[in-house]
Design an enzyme around this catalytic site. Structure first.
Site, PDB file in Angstrom:
ATOM      1  N   ASP A 156       0.840  -1.210   0.000  1.00 19.86           N
ATOM      2  CA  ASP A 156       0.000   0.000   0.000  1.00 19.86           C
ATOM      3  C   ASP A 156       0.868   1.251   0.000  1.00 19.86           C
ATOM      4  O   ASP A 156       0.604   2.221  -0.723  1.00 19.86           O
ATOM      5  CB  ASP A 156      -1.013  -0.013   1.161  1.00 19.86           C
ATOM      6  CG  ASP A 156      -0.425  -0.489   2.477  1.00 19.86           C
ATOM      7  OD1 ASP A 156       0.755  -0.881   2.514  1.00 19.86           O
ATOM      8  OD2 ASP A 156      -1.153  -0.460   3.492  1.00 19.86           O
ATOM      9  N   ASP A 214       1.158  -1.443 -13.823  1.00 17.13           N
ATOM     10  CA  ASP A 214       0.256  -0.541 -14.556  1.00 17.13           C
ATOM     11  C   ASP A 214       0.382   0.880 -14.012  1.00 17.13           C
ATOM     12  O   ASP A 214       0.406   1.854 -14.766  1.00 17.13           O
ATOM     13  CB  ASP A 214      -1.207  -0.996 -14.423  1.00 17.13           C
ATOM     14  CG  ASP A 214      -1.625  -1.920 -15.558  1.00 17.13           C
ATOM     15  OD1 ASP A 214      -0.751  -2.619 -16.107  1.00 17.13           O
ATOM     16  OD2 ASP A 214      -2.822  -1.948 -15.899  1.00 17.13           O
TER      17      ASP A 214
END
Ligand code: IPM
Ligand code: MG
Length: 358
Positions: free
Chosen positions: A225, A253
């Protein structure tokens, strides 16, 4: 030398971008004295249409008999909704990776100076430069674990995906990442979720063992995270980033997006012995397929990675990368990377411009 290359042109813009990459390869071959023989391999949506499944029998054998595989793109909305795995293009991608043992996926994300204005981050962040390499584990974890669906007594249907990693799988990808870091700026960030997941706890344990062995590489653990946040806050801090399959799918991505030019980014999937597979990281872009609009640069740069990692032809690889930079520096753009009002060229013209610089 003569090299035999499997071409999986695939779907959407795949055939067009592979077409230009092949012409570039031949131009490099002519200049440096190599010849390339090509073998067309049917895979993806086009294979569903012609033989009824996305991964025809014998695909892996044909590829294994080649020195490397170049893939355009597979998939598209036309084949998106089948519940039969044989009729899903993604199945073919996962299967070929597994069958060829391509456990290491290298996804570089670098901001090219000529395209700095395309970077969506703040100017002061972009000015620090972005040049990172995501090393994604590609044949293990949750994408290859047991998938289940069953009825519960009181909560209706339930689904489960198993995520498993062995020491062997973690160690081999870890070694690849440390070795790569040695060839770059000697920094490695290992991304996990060790505050929650058991697989991550083992991942971290193995990485720490390797970190002692590769003590010349500056190593750190980053929780996934936090990694997602750091990538947009200060991507310049990263050199090589190693992570498990699903985290790597997502973070790569994100990393491609911050360079502002997904149409430029290549990738390499490699194992220990089998031929490597090289592909642009963009998808099949069916909306612009067949219109001479697609950017062939990511596929052309994938050929550069093939030369470097599969054939050890670093001079030839550098010649391709220099040609691409020269064309971009001269102001040539395809539509996806053109600034508002800037004139764009098509797929074929872009390929031709790059060949002229070889
Ligand atoms: C990728 C893609 C694939 C993956 C899909 C299409 C199976 O997203 O190459 O990143 O998740 O690996
Ligand atoms: Mg992905």
């Amino acid at each position: 030398m003569n090299y035999k290359i499997a071409l999986i042109k695939g779907d959407g813009i795949g055939p067009e971008v592979v077409g230009e990459a092949v012409k570039v390869m031949d131009a490099v071959g002519k200049k440096y004295g190599h010849t390339f023989t090509y073998v067309d391999v049917l895979m993806g949506g086009c294979a569903i249409d012609t033989v009824g499944k996305s991964y025809p029998d014998g695909t892996a054998e044909v590829c294994r008999a080649c020195d490397a595989v170049l893939l355009g793109a597979v998939g598209g909305p036309k084949w998106g909704h089948s519940t039969d795995p044989e009729k899903r293009p993604e199945t073919a991608l996962l299967s070929i990776r597994k069958d060829l043992g391509l456990y290491a996926n290298l996804r570089p994300a670098a901001l090219r100076p000529a395209l700095a204005e395309a970077c969506p981050l703040k100017k002061e962040t972009a000015n620090k430069g972005i040049d990172l390499m995501i090393v994604r584990e590609l044949t293990g974890g949750i994408y290859f674990g047991k998938r289940e669906r069953y009825q519960t007594e009181d909560k209706g249907e339930e689904a489960a995906d198993r995520m498993a990693y062995s020491e062997l799988e973690i160690e081999r990808i870890g070694r690849r990442a440390f070795e790569l870091a040695r060839l770059r700026r000697k920094k490695l960030a290992s991304v996990d979720k060790a505050n929650v997941l058991e697989t991550s706890s083992l991942w971290r344990q193995v990485m720490h063992r390797l970190a002692q062995e590769y003590s010349d590489v500056q190593y750190e653990d980053v929780l996934v995270d936090n990694a997602a946040m750091q990538l947009v806050r200060d991507p310049g801090q990263f050199d090589v980033v190693v992570t498990e399959n699903m985290f790597g799918d997502i973070l790569s991505d994100e990393a491609s997006m911050i360079t502002g030019s997904i149409g430029l980014l290549p990738s390499a999937s490699i194992g220990d012995t089998a031929p490597g597979l090289y592909e642009p990281i963009h998808g099949s872009a069916p909306d612009i397929a067949g219109q001479d609009k697609a950017n062939p640069i990511a596929t052309i740069l994938s050929v550069a990675m093939m030369f470097r990692y599969s054939f050890r032809l670093s001079q030839e690889a550098a010649a391709i990368e220099r040609a691409v930079d020269a064309v971009l520096n001269a102001g040539w753009r395809t539509a996806d990377i053109a600034a508002p009002g800037q004139q764009a060229v098509g797929t074929i013209r872009m390929g031709e411009l790059i060949r002229e610089k070889i």
